[in-house]
Design a protein around this motif. Structure first.
Motif, short mmCIF file in Angstrom:
data_model
loop_
_atom_site.label_atom_id
_atom_site.label_comp_id
_atom_site.label_asym_id
_atom_site.label_seq_id
_atom_site.Cartn_x
_atom_site.Cartn_y
_atom_site.Cartn_z
N LEU A 113 0.87 -1.19 0.00
CA LEU A 113 0.00 0.00 0.00
C LEU A 113 0.90 1.23 0.00
N GLY A 114 1.09 1.80 -1.19
CA GLY A 114 1.98 2.96 -1.28
C GLY A 114 3.39 2.58 -0.90
N ALA A 115 3.95 3.31 0.04
CA ALA A 115 5.31 3.05 0.51
C ALA A 115 5.30 2.12 1.72
N GLN A 116 4.21 1.38 1.92
CA GLN A 116 4.08 0.48 3.06
C GLN A 116 3.74 -0.92 2.57
N VAL A 117 4.13 -1.91 3.37
CA VAL A 117 3.68 -3.29 3.18
C VAL A 117 2.89 -3.67 4.42
N GLU A 118 1.69 -4.19 4.21
CA GLU A 118 0.84 -4.59 5.32
C GLU A 118 0.80 -6.10 5.44
N ILE A 119 1.09 -6.60 6.62
CA ILE A 119 0.96 -8.02 6.94
C ILE A 119 -0.23 -8.15 7.87
N ARG A 120 -1.24 -8.91 7.46
CA ARG A 120 -2.46 -9.05 8.24
C ARG A 120 -2.54 -10.45 8.84
N VAL A 121 -2.67 -10.52 10.16
CA VAL A 121 -2.85 -11.78 10.88
C VAL A 121 -4.31 -11.84 11.29
N ILE A 122 -5.08 -12.74 10.66
CA ILE A 122 -6.53 -12.75 10.77
C ILE A 122 -6.97 -13.98 11.55
N ASP A 123 -7.79 -13.72 12.58
CA ASP A 123 -8.42 -14.85 13.27
C ASP A 123 -9.94 -14.68 13.21
N HIS A 124 -10.64 -15.82 13.42
CA HIS A 124 -12.10 -15.83 13.37
C HIS A 124 -12.67 -16.18 14.73
N GLY A 125 -12.02 -15.71 15.76
CA GLY A 125 -12.47 -15.98 17.12
C GLY A 125 -13.56 -15.04 17.57
N PRO A 126 -13.72 -14.89 18.88
CA PRO A 126 -14.80 -14.04 19.39
C PRO A 126 -14.58 -12.55 19.14
N GLY A 127 -13.34 -12.14 18.86
CA GLY A 127 -13.08 -10.73 18.62
C GLY A 127 -13.08 -9.91 19.90
#
Length: 829
Positions: free
Chosen positions: A747-761
């Motif tokens: 994203l532009g001058a950034q790299v995004e690493i997303r750690v996604i869980d499907h728990g209760p939040g």
């Protein structure tokens, strides 16, 4: 050679069309016959922008090599040699490749302007130095490229390229800004509607301030004193009386009718001692006007209406709110009053006369006279009783010569003057001369004088009596001068209050000084170096200043606008002394801010040791119990039991090592002593390695990392620790049938690493709490770990120049987004 003109196209966010609009302007100039070249344009793969270049002449970019890699930059030397009338230079806030002629692109633009070449360029509001931290707070993304505000403000033209957030998001969704694989991440992060709305408002407000600054400069340069109603400004005049609250609230209602109107309260301190002003009431009214969003000001002037109008015209006020006169009708016969006079002289400024409870009831408080009323009455009584008594004594007593009678009467007049002042003394002189003429001057009993010597004696008597009375009146004027000193003291007290309330006391002090004495500008020098300045035009040398006031050997105030009178210089010197104190205060505050992280680190270490005692004891006890069992001669274990005990000891020691490592890293992080060795690495290398460290559970995590993802500029070891902590946290909360997912995108001058869980939040209002040490929100087992994982992960990410932010997972759960800068083009492997 005339300097070139700079025109800047300002945008609230990427993609609003700055470059496209700039190229449109370049084509218009070329069609009018202007010699235009494109020195540097960044299309970012946008086909509409690329097509807009058209047939414009493009100066080839310079080929450069850095660390064995080839790059291109704007060829400044080629543009200077070509010498066009107009150069198109995109991205004003840009860092050049090391080894280039200048470190920053704005420095290249400055050379072009100095060479007489006009420039069109672009910049986003998030790149302005003064707004960089505000944008980072709003969007969660810190901009590494910035440009000084002064350079943008100095541009001859700044044009806002505006677009609504909804339209910009539609443009993004249609693929007109970023590549398709980056759109979802961008819309869910930087390009949220709230972020774009806030950035748009920042851009509009910043540009409005520049426009107002240009207008003030134009009015000053052209000596325009008339009010231009470009913006509603309401000035309410305060006398220090109880009616001030009513006036302030009425003025606030008037200002509220127009969105964005300014409310200013002003008190004119009279040179004769602030007659009728109640300092306590003024202090309360100042708090009231500031609580209503206004500002408080105080000026000094002997003519209240003119001083009030001078202030109103200086701030380009459109309306003035005054209280109806409190004086009685008889007093109004002899003087029109402040309200009537101000209305007559206001010109284009609207004047509101507001009635109140005290209107027309007469002044309850008057300025103190030179002598008190009781002393004046005593003086008249002395004349009425003392002169007849003295006459009677001289008439029945031994006969004295006329000269002795004159001296005695003169003594009586002097006594009356000392008691009652000028008017009782004049009455005593006239009455005494008549009594001397009737009772003691031949022919006695008649108002005639037979001898010329007696006439001279009486004349001298009257002159001396009048002279003594005048001396007493002079003493009264000295009293009034003391009252003026009181006015100066109150002015300084008001300034001190404004300084204490302001976030930048030094600038507030200089601004008050400029307003109080109606100056064009005030500059503070420390060892001949400009420290602070307000107003326009600014002078930086003593030779250019109208007045110079020295606070000490190093600190000097330079005043531009008018020469100071001797009576004004005393109070300006007091301002200078306060400015020196404020300057030292700001420097001490900066030093205290630098020391604050150290104190915070000590506090954190103490809290860490207190909070993790249980977590340290548990793995130690488990490991010790396992080892003690293995060493025991009383119990014989088979191979399976022995393996189980060894595994328990191994797991407990691993847990202990992770805990101690987290503790040490958190302590070093808080102390600012954590070493960061950032290099260029690929996410496809770091993430799998981090999951391997988790053992078998880590293999359940799903990975989606594109092959063409740009390199990251980060510390591999620290980034791996961050991924391990986030993945372990996601595994702990994810259901067995829906394992965590790790994705990455640019994203532009950034790299995004997303750690996604499907728990209760976690509820959005608790997101900040998850990054506090010792928090274990939502853990089914609240006794595993010290709750340092997310706190440490955010600290490690920020130490690498990135951010760690939570987000909602569609369908339920929590997504942790790690944003890190991409590797500079000069450093890519």
């Amino acid at each position: 050679m005339a300097r070139g003109e700079l025109r800047i196209f300002l945008g609230a966010a990427p993609g609003v069309g700055k470059t496209y609009t700039m190229l449109e302007e370049a084509h218009r100039r070329a069609e009018r016959g202007t010699d235009v070249v494109i020195a540097s344009v960044e299309t970012h793969g946008r086909k509409h922008t690329q097509a807009m270049i058209g047939d414009l002449e493009v100066v080839p970019r310079a080929e450069m090599r850095y660390r064995g890699v080839g790059f291109t930059e704007m060829d400044l030397d080629a543009v200077l040699a070509r010498r066009p009338e107009l150069a198109v230079v995109d991205e004003f806030a840009h860092t050049n490749v090391p080894g280039a002629r200048n470190a920053k692109r704005w420095q290249d633009v400055r050379e072009l302007l100095d060479a007489g070449i006009s420039v069109l360029t672009t910049v986003n509001v998030q790149h302005l130095e003064s707004l960089n931290d505000v944008v980072a707070q709003i969007t969660g993304v810190e901009q590494r490229e910035t440009v000084p505000d002064a350079l943008v403000r100095a541009a001859e033209q700044v044009e806002l390229v505006d677009m609504t957030p909804e339209a910009l998001r539609r443009r993004m969704a249609h693929g007109n800004i970023y590549q398709p694989e980056k759109i979802d991440a961008a819309l869910g992060n930087y390009f949220r509607t709230g972020n774009l709305t806030a950035l748009r408002e920042l851009a509009l407000l910043w540009l409005a301030d520049k426009v107002e600054e240009q207008l003030d400069r134009y009015r000053a340069d052209n000596k325009i004193n008339a009010t231009w109603e470009t913006r509603e400004r309401v000035v309410v005049a305060l006398t220090g009386g109880p009616e001030g609250d009513t006036l302030i609230r009425r003025a606030a209602r008037i200002a509220d009718r127009t969105k964005g109107a300014d409310l200013m309260a002003v008190h004119v301190a009279r040179n004769d001692g602030l007659a009728g002003a109640d300092p306590a009431a003024l202090a309360r009214q100042r708090v009231l006007v500031e609580s209503l969003g206004g500002s408080y000001h105080q000026v000094v002037g002997s003519d209240v209406p003119r001083a009030l109008l001078d202030f109103a015209r200086a701030v380009n006020a459109t309306q003035i709110v005054l209280g109806a006169s409190s004086r009685g009708r008889f007093a109004q016969i002899f003087s029109a009053g402040v309200g009537v006079t101000t209305t007559a002289l206001s010109g284009s400024i609207d004047v509101h006369l507001v009635t109140h409870e005290r209107a027309g009831q007469g002044r309850r408080r008057r300025a103190p006279a030179a002598l008190s009323r009781s002393r004046r009455i005593a003086g008249f009584l002395t004349v009425l009783a003392g002169l007849p008594a003295l006459t009677a004594v001289l008439s029945i007593g031994p006969g004295l010569s006329l000269i002795n009678d004159l001296l005695l009467f003169l003594a009586a007049v002097v006594g009356v003057a000392l008691v009652g002042g000028l008017w009782p003394a004049l009455l005593a002189a006239v009455a005494g001369s008549l009594m001397l003429n009737w009772f003691f001057t031949p022919p006695v009993g008649r108002f005639t004088i037979a001898e010329s010597d007696n006439l001279l004696a009486l004349a001298i008597f009257v002159v001396i009596a009048v002279a003594v009375s005048w001396v007493v009146d002079t003493a009264a004027r000295t009293t009034r001068q003391a009252a003026e000193a009181g006015a100066d003291a109150q002015t300084l007290a008001t300034v001190a209050g404004g300084v204490l309330r302001g976030e930048r006391p030094l600038m507030a002090l200089l601004e008050r000084l400029r307003e109080t004495f109606t100056l064009d500008s005030v500059t503070l020098l420390d060892k001949s170096v400009v420290v602070a300045e307000v107003g326009h035009p600014v002078c930086t040398r003593s030779a250019d200043a109208d007045a110079e006031v020295r606070a000490d050997d190093d600190i000097v105030l330079l005043l531009k606008g008018r020469a100071l009178q001797a009576s004004d210089r005393r109070i300006v010197e007091a301002f200078a002394a306060q400015a020196a104190v404020a300057l030292r205060q700001e420097r001490l505050t900066a030093e205290a801010a630098a020391a604050k992280p150290l104190a915070e680190a000590d506090r954190m270490r103490t809290a860490l040791l207190a909070a993790v005692s249980h977590d340290l004891r548990t793995p130690l006890a488990s490991a010790k119990a396992a080892v003690a069992g293995l060493r025991s001669d009383e119990v014989h274990f088979d191979d399976d039991d022995r393996a189980e005990l060894l595994e328990t000891a191994d797991v407990s020691l691993d847990r202990l090592i992770r805990l101690v490592t987290n503790l040490l890293d958190m302590s070093r992080l808080q102390a600012g002593a954590l070493g960061v060795e950032a290099i260029d690495v690929g996410a496809e290398e770091i993430v799998p390695r981090a999951l391997d460290d988790l053992g078998p559970p880590g293999r359940a995590v799903q990975l989606h990392i594109p092959d063409d993802l740009p390199y990251l500029h980060a510390d591999p070891g620290l980034l791996e620790r961050v991924i391990v902590n986030l993945a372990a946290n996601a595994l702990r909360h994810s259901p067995a049938d829906r394992p965590p997912v790790i994705t990455a995108s640019a994203l532009g001058a950034q790299v995004e690493i997303r750690v996604i869980d499907h728990g209760p939040g976690i509820p959005e209002d608790r997101w900040d709490d998850v990054f506090l040490p010792f928090q274990r929100l939502g853990d089914r087992d609240n006794h595993t770990g010290a709750g340092l994982g997310l706190a440490l992960s955010r600290g490690l990410t920020e130490a690498m120049g990135g951010t760690l932010m939570p987000d909602q997972t569609p369908g339920g759960g929590l997504t942790m987004v790690v944003s890190l800068p991409t590797a500079p083009a000069t450093n890519s492997p």
